[in-house]
Design an enzyme around this catalytic site. Sequence first.
Site, PDB file in Angstrom:
ATOM      1  N   ALA A  21     104.533  73.995  92.392  1.00 14.20           N
ATOM      2  CA  ALA A  21     105.169  75.059  92.999  1.00 14.20           C
ATOM      3  C   ALA A  21     105.023  74.926  94.797  1.00 14.20           C
ATOM      4  O   ALA A  21     105.593  75.847  95.256  1.00 14.20           O
ATOM      5  CB  ALA A  21     104.642  76.417  92.643  1.00 14.20           C
TER       6      ALA A  21
ATOM      7  N   ASP B  15      96.381  70.708 103.170  1.00 10.78           N
ATOM      8  CA  ASP B  15      96.071  71.882 101.942  1.00 10.78           C
ATOM      9  C   ASP B  15      94.482  71.781 101.752  1.00 10.78           C
ATOM     10  O   ASP B  15      94.172  73.142 101.351  1.00 10.78           O
ATOM     11  CB  ASP B  15      96.735  71.011 100.727  1.00 10.78           C
ATOM     12  CG  ASP B  15      98.239  71.066 100.966  1.00 10.78           C
ATOM     13  OD1 ASP B  15      98.655  71.476 101.815  1.00 10.78           O
ATOM     14  OD2 ASP B  15      98.801  70.376  99.866  1.00 10.78           O
TER      15      ASP B  15
ATOM     16  N   SER C  10     100.082  74.077  96.405  1.00 13.35           N
ATOM     17  CA  SER C  10      98.704  73.162  96.329  1.00 13.35           C
ATOM     18  C   SER C  10      97.863  73.874  95.340  1.00 13.35           C
ATOM     19  O   SER C  10      96.614  73.923  95.909  1.00 13.35           O
ATOM     20  CB  SER C  10      98.134  73.287  97.846  1.00 13.35           C
ATOM     21  OG  SER C  10      97.619  72.172  97.867  1.00 13.35           O
ATOM     22  N   SER C  11      98.273  73.651  94.377  1.00 19.33           N
ATOM     23  CA  SER C  11      97.238  74.069  93.274  1.00 19.33           C
ATOM     24  C   SER C  11      96.294  72.877  93.125  1.00 19.33           C
ATOM     25  O   SER C  11      95.225  72.838  92.967  1.00 19.33           O
ATOM     26  CB  SER C  11      98.051  74.221  91.984  1.00 19.33           C
ATOM     27  OG  SER C  11      98.607  72.952  91.595  1.00 19.33           O
ATOM     28  N   SER C  12      96.702  71.587  93.543  1.00 15.18           N
ATOM     29  CA  SER C  12      95.778  70.470  93.356  1.00 15.18           C
ATOM     30  C   SER C  12      94.697  70.603  94.421  1.00 15.18           C
ATOM     31  O   SER C  12      93.453  70.202  94.145  1.00 15.18           O
ATOM     32  CB  SER C  12      96.347  69.111  93.620  1.00 15.18           C
ATOM     33  OG  SER C  12      97.197  69.268  94.602  1.00 15.18           O
TER      34      SER C  12
HETATM   35  C1  GLA Z   1     101.768  68.315 100.279  1.00 12.89           C
HETATM   36  C2  GLA Z   1     100.745  67.445 100.895  1.00 12.89           C
HETATM   37  C3  GLA Z   1     100.359  68.008 102.366  1.00 12.89           C
HETATM   38  C4  GLA Z   1     101.609  67.912 103.312  1.00 12.89           C
HETATM   39  C5  GLA Z   1     102.763  68.875 102.722  1.00 12.89           C
HETATM   40  C6  GLA Z   1     104.075  68.849 103.450  1.00 12.89           C
HETATM   41  O1  GLA Z   1     101.389  69.783 100.000  1.00 12.89           O
HETATM   42  O2  GLA Z   1      99.539  67.704 100.046  1.00 12.89           O
HETATM   43  O3  GLA Z   1      99.367  67.221 102.968  1.00 12.89           O
HETATM   44  O4  GLA Z   1     101.974  66.753 103.686  1.00 12.89           O
HETATM   45  O5  GLA Z   1     103.155  68.065 101.232  1.00 12.89           O
HETATM   46  O6  GLA Z   1     103.699  69.421 104.554  1.00 12.89           O
END
Ligand code: GLA
Length: 385
Positions: free
Chosen positions: A121, A170, A124-126
């Site tokens: 989504a 993230d 940044s769940s990862s």
């Molecule tokens: C993902 C990546 C981040 C960043 C964004 C775009 O979330 O994990 O490091 O590059 O895309 O801004």
Amino acid sequence: MAALAELRNKFGELFGGDPRIFRAPGRVNLIGEHVDYNEGLVLPIAIDRDCFVCARSRGDRRLRIHSEQMQETIESALDAPRPSQHHWSNYIRGVAWALREAGQRVAGADLLISNDVPMGAGLSSSAALEVSCGLALLKIADAEMDFVALAQACQRAEDEFVGMHCGIMDQLTACCARRGHVMLIDCRTLATEMEPLDESQVAVVVANTMVKHTLAASSEYNRRREECEEAVERIRIERPGARALRDVTWTEIEKFASSWPENIRRRARHVTTEIARVRAAAAALRKRDFVALGHLMTQSHKSLDEDYEVSSPELNLMVRLAAALPGFLGGRMTGAGFGGCTVNLVRANAAADFAEALSKSYKDHRGILPDVYICHASDGAAEIT
Ligand code: GLA
């Protein structure tokens, strides 16, 4: 905390014993997209949705991991691990590997994971998964590591073990965010400044298009990175001192970029103008000029759509529908793109109605009910005691 009690019980059923519990949040980036890996500046907040990990050390060198979302338990050796193709456990086994590479003591562990950050989504769940597990693995082995180093180890895991060549935004947000604050991160020096977000004036409203980005998105992401590297190589012909797109402005390179391949020229234009927008956005935030901040967010979306080409029809629709609603100050896709969420800056007194109206309007157009919610800037990772 009923859910946590349930999780604790579940851990007992699966693995036996009483675990310690850790959490790390997802993030939403207000502005500064696809600039972290160009050593630029970003302006994210941690969101109030977390990945939770129940953890207990074992006497041996094995990892047993159960994921509530995947409904699967895996067991693997801690030493000499190899990534298995596209498996969710790579994120965690990769973190264990990266912590050891960083010289940390990591012991065998039982882990139960429940991730409330929606997957695919753009929230940044990862990173929430990596950081919560990294913190858990360190703490149950009585190891200490500062949060910046933990973020770097988690990024390394995703880059080298999972194969998504992400930047640091993230993981650093999941580690270091502060409640009620926006983080201004300098992705070159990793210095962060905390700017208060006046939630009595504005709300951050996240709108999920319900279209997940897929594995194809990760290869597109890696391709964008290569295109940026190519732009830097071309810049270095004129300016040998430049190390990253961070080092130049669009005005400085516009003239000689006109002979570049169209895609490389556009990628460079997005990154250089986006970094300038983040500087302006941080200044606007400090002055509480939310009209200016919102405007910059909307410009960022246009640049991501037209120059960086990482938006999607659904993201564009969500931004367009939001822009027609009362209280809207600005909005854009957030995260890597190709699906996922938009982030909107909305006047606080209009935010609840805005969220409801946006939900309805998107459903009327797309036939899917989106998840739209007011999100509060939250703290970074911690143990829950
Ligand atoms: C993902 C990546 C981040 C960043 C964004 C775009 O979330 O994990 O490091 O590059 O895309 O801004």
